[in-house]
Motif scaffolding. Structure first.
Motif: not given
Length: 247
Positions: A189-204
């Motif tokens: 569970v994350l709030h930092d969308l920049d981190l999500v875009r940079e380091r996570f291949p999938r999102a829900l």
């Protein structure tokens, strides 16, 4: 084999008031998924339901190729009671109870594993410190060290990077990526969308229900994010049931 986690038409909430509605989604084997959405969207509720802390009101949650003991769960740091003056070494060592059992004696190699876990998160020299003396970032490193010892194939992390410094975030994110490289299934569970875009291949993306899932670039569109904000803002918290259950 690395497990997968699936939700089939799951509704979950508190005091019979739904917080997350009719969720049908799968966290595939060996996946690294960011769970995102506005405040109050049901992200933490989703993880709590997965580990059995909240019983679903309807639907089914299934961990494929795993047992309940194969799931490691990191709650939000604010939910961890740090008032008991237990030493860091002892607290981290308890992560091995999954394998040893609550009443098994610890062996020399268990102590060595604990020392290695503390070194992996940059806490050499903190073994004798008590939890109540640690900063937020230090405490989160301790929690990660304990997760290393749990050695679970399915890892669920609830806002692990909130209110900690950038260096700690970077170090702990490296540990998340090591787990992913090892073939574990991970949801964060994350709030930092920049981190999500940079380091996570999938999102829900959730906002009281699933709005989008899949490759991160396809989920984090402006249209999807706007829909998530609208769903949460427009939700009637006083509704006695959700529309799908009205019939």
């Amino acid at each position: 084999m690395s497990p997968s986690l699936s939700f089939a038409n799951v509704t979950v909430g508190y005091a019979r008031h739904p917080a997350l509605h009719h969720l049908t989604v799968t966290f595939p084997s060996r996946s690294l998924t960011a769970v995102i959405g506005p405040n109050g969207a049901g992200k933490s509720t989703l993880l709590k339901a997965a580990v059995g802390l909240i019983r679903p009101m309807s639907g089914r949650i299934t961990c494929h190729d795993c047992r309940q003991r194969d799931i490691a769960y990191l709650p939000q740091l604010a939910e961890v009671d740090r008032s008991f003056p237990i030493p860091v070494f002892d607290f981290v060592a308890m992560g091995q109870w999954r394998r040893r059992g609550a009443f098994s004696a610890f062996r020399r190699d268990d102590d060595e594993a604990t020392a290695h876990a503390l070194a992996a998160v940059g806490l050499v020299g903190f073994e004798g410190r008590t939890l109540d003396t640690l900063s937020g970032g230090q405490m989160q490193r301790v929690m990660f060290a304990r997760l290393i010892l749990e050695d679970a194939p399915l890892i669920l992390l609830d806002e692990p990077f909130s209110a900690i410094d950038d260096r700690t975030i970077g170090d702990l994110m490296q540990q998340v990526e090591r787990w992913h490289t090892e073939g574990r299934t991970i949801a964060v569970v994350l709030h930092d969308l920049d981190l999500v875009r940079e380091r996570f291949p999938r999102a829900l993306l959730v906002a009281r229900q699933c709005l989008a899932e899949g490759p991160t670039a396809e989920v984090l569109t402006e249209a999807n994010l706007a829909a998530a904000r609208h769903m949460t803002e427009a939700w009637d918290d006083h509704a006695p049931f959700c529309a799908g259950e009205a019939a």
